[in-house]
Design a protein around this motif. Structure first.
Motif, PDB file in Angstrom:
ATOM      1  N   ASP A 159      48.721  44.991  33.993  1.00 27.57           N
ATOM      2  CA  ASP A 159      47.342  45.403  33.760  1.00 27.57           C
ATOM      3  C   ASP A 159      46.440  44.271  34.248  1.00 27.57           C
ATOM      4  O   ASP A 159      46.112  43.350  33.500  1.00 27.57           O
ATOM      5  CB  ASP A 159      47.138  45.679  32.274  1.00 27.57           C
ATOM      6  CG  ASP A 159      45.744  46.179  31.943  1.00 27.57           C
ATOM      7  OD1 ASP A 159      44.851  46.125  32.812  1.00 27.57           O
ATOM      8  OD2 ASP A 159      45.550  46.612  30.790  1.00 27.57           O
TER       9      ASP A 159
ATOM     10  N   VAL B 146      39.272  34.044  38.797  1.00 27.37           N
ATOM     11  CA  VAL B 146      38.490  35.009  38.011  1.00 27.37           C
ATOM     12  C   VAL B 146      36.989  34.752  38.067  1.00 27.37           C
ATOM     13  O   VAL B 146      36.218  35.494  37.450  1.00 27.37           O
ATOM     14  CB  VAL B 146      38.959  35.046  36.543  1.00 27.37           C
ATOM     15  CG1 VAL B 146      40.389  35.539  36.455  1.00 27.37           C
ATOM     16  CG2 VAL B 146      38.797  33.707  35.863  1.00 27.37           C
TER      17      VAL B 146
ATOM     18  N   ARG C 244      39.535  34.879  31.711  1.00 33.30           N
ATOM     19  CA  ARG C 244      38.123  34.515  31.486  1.00 33.30           C
ATOM     20  C   ARG C 244      37.921  33.977  30.072  1.00 33.30           C
ATOM     21  O   ARG C 244      37.184  33.022  29.865  1.00 33.30           O
ATOM     22  CB  ARG C 244      37.225  35.712  31.750  1.00 33.30           C
ATOM     23  CG  ARG C 244      37.079  35.998  33.221  1.00 33.30           C
ATOM     24  CD  ARG C 244      36.091  37.102  33.502  1.00 33.30           C
ATOM     25  NE  ARG C 244      35.953  37.274  34.945  1.00 33.30           N
ATOM     26  CZ  ARG C 244      35.719  38.425  35.534  1.00 33.30           C
ATOM     27  NH1 ARG C 244      35.569  39.515  34.816  1.00 33.30           N
ATOM     28  NH2 ARG C 244      35.614  38.487  36.846  1.00 33.30           N
ATOM     29  N   GLY C 245      38.572  34.598  29.110  1.00 31.49           N
ATOM     30  CA  GLY C 245      38.506  34.095  27.736  1.00 31.49           C
ATOM     31  C   GLY C 245      39.102  32.707  27.620  1.00 31.49           C
ATOM     32  O   GLY C 245      38.574  31.844  26.909  1.00 31.49           O
TER      33      GLY C 245
ATOM     34  N   THR D 135      32.792  30.721  34.836  1.00 34.56           N
ATOM     35  CA  THR D 135      32.383  31.063  33.479  1.00 34.56           C
ATOM     36  C   THR D 135      30.855  31.045  33.455  1.00 34.56           C
ATOM     37  O   THR D 135      30.248  30.093  33.965  1.00 34.56           O
ATOM     38  CB  THR D 135      32.928  30.020  32.479  1.00 34.56           C
ATOM     39  OG1 THR D 135      34.357  30.009  32.561  1.00 34.56           O
ATOM     40  CG2 THR D 135      32.491  30.320  31.053  1.00 34.56           C
TER      41      THR D 135
ATOM     42  N   VAL E 119      42.711  39.497  33.897  1.00 35.59           N
ATOM     43  CA  VAL E 119      41.451  38.829  34.244  1.00 35.59           C
ATOM     44  C   VAL E 119      40.629  38.567  32.980  1.00 35.59           C
ATOM     45  O   VAL E 119      40.078  37.477  32.803  1.00 35.59           O
ATOM     46  CB  VAL E 119      40.652  39.653  35.276  1.00 35.59           C
ATOM     47  CG1 VAL E 119      39.229  39.138  35.422  1.00 35.59           C
ATOM     48  CG2 VAL E 119      41.366  39.653  36.616  1.00 35.59           C
ATOM     49  N   GLU E 120      40.575  39.542  32.098  1.00 35.25           N
ATOM     50  CA  GLU E 120      39.838  39.385  30.838  1.00 35.25           C
ATOM     51  C   GLU E 120      40.390  38.225  30.015  1.00 35.25           C
ATOM     52  O   GLU E 120      39.632  37.405  29.481  1.00 35.25           O
ATOM     53  CB  GLU E 120      39.916  40.690  30.044  1.00 35.25           C
ATOM     54  CG  GLU E 120      39.227  40.655  28.704  1.00 35.25           C
ATOM     55  CD  GLU E 120      39.443  41.943  27.922  1.00 35.25           C
ATOM     56  OE1 GLU E 120      39.361  41.880  26.685  1.00 35.25           O
ATOM     57  OE2 GLU E 120      39.693  42.996  28.527  1.00 35.25           O
ATOM     58  N   VAL E 121      41.694  38.133  29.920  1.00 44.64           N
ATOM     59  CA  VAL E 121      42.329  37.058  29.162  1.00 44.64           C
ATOM     60  C   VAL E 121      42.066  35.705  29.835  1.00 44.64           C
ATOM     61  O   VAL E 121      41.761  34.709  29.156  1.00 44.64           O
ATOM     62  CB  VAL E 121      43.844  37.317  29.005  1.00 44.64           C
ATOM     63  CG1 VAL E 121      44.565  36.101  28.459  1.00 44.64           C
ATOM     64  CG2 VAL E 121      44.071  38.525  28.105  1.00 44.64           C
TER      65      VAL E 121
ATOM     66  N   ALA F 106      43.278  44.139  35.055  1.00 46.82           N
ATOM     67  CA  ALA F 106      41.980  44.021  34.395  1.00 46.82           C
ATOM     68  C   ALA F 106      42.119  43.235  33.092  1.00 46.82           C
ATOM     69  O   ALA F 106      41.288  42.373  32.783  1.00 46.82           O
ATOM     70  CB  ALA F 106      41.386  45.396  34.129  1.00 46.82           C
ATOM     71  N   ARG F 107      43.174  43.512  32.360  1.00 45.94           N
ATOM     72  CA  ARG F 107      43.414  42.786  31.100  1.00 45.94           C
ATOM     73  C   ARG F 107      43.752  41.325  31.386  1.00 45.94           C
ATOM     74  O   ARG F 107      43.305  40.427  30.672  1.00 45.94           O
ATOM     75  CB  ARG F 107      44.551  43.463  30.325  1.00 45.94           C
ATOM     76  CG  ARG F 107      44.941  42.754  29.057  1.00 45.94           C
ATOM     77  CD  ARG F 107      43.907  42.939  27.962  1.00 45.94           C
ATOM     78  NE  ARG F 107      44.365  42.274  26.756  1.00 45.94           N
ATOM     79  CZ  ARG F 107      43.645  41.413  26.069  1.00 45.94           C
ATOM     80  NH1 ARG F 107      42.416  41.145  26.403  1.00 45.94           N
ATOM     81  NH2 ARG F 107      44.139  40.838  25.011  1.00 45.94           N
TER      82      ARG F 107
END
Length: 102
Positions: A3, A52, A12-13, A55, A8-10, A5-6
């Motif tokens: 996944d 990614v 970025r976090g 920030t 990339v989300e992780v 998208a997930r």
């Protein structure tokens, strides 16, 4: 199946956390300067950022913006970032006022 998208989300976090860790490491360093731990965190930030994106500056600790650390790291990566230093100054003034009233 991965996944992306997930992922990339992780990532970025994680970058947000790494900037926070860098701020803390710098405060904990001798006389609040720089340490090998700071260098290590910057290398981790530099590894993830090209994958990614930068920030958002509003998610980075104010001292790292005021001192140009955030800007320098991205410049070294060849990534253009713009920080609203007027907004940073306004936030610093607000923080200073809060410190006086507490």
């Amino acid at each position: 199946m991965i996944d992306t998208a997930r992922l990339v989300e992780v990532a970025r976090g994680e970058l947000v956390c790494l900037w926070g860790d860098l701020d803390e490491a710098r405060r904990d360093a001798h006389e609040g300067q720089w340490s090998m731990g700071c260098d290590s965190l910057v290398e981790r930030i530099k590894a993830l950022t090209p994958l990614v994106g930068a920030t958002p500056w509003a998610q980075v600790q104010i001292a790292l913006l005021e001192d140009g650390v955030y800007q320098r790291v991205h410049q070294e990566l060849g990534i253009e970032v713009t920080v609203d230093m007027d907004a940073v100054a306004e936030h610093r003034a607000w923080l200073d006022q809060q410190a006086v009233t507490t």
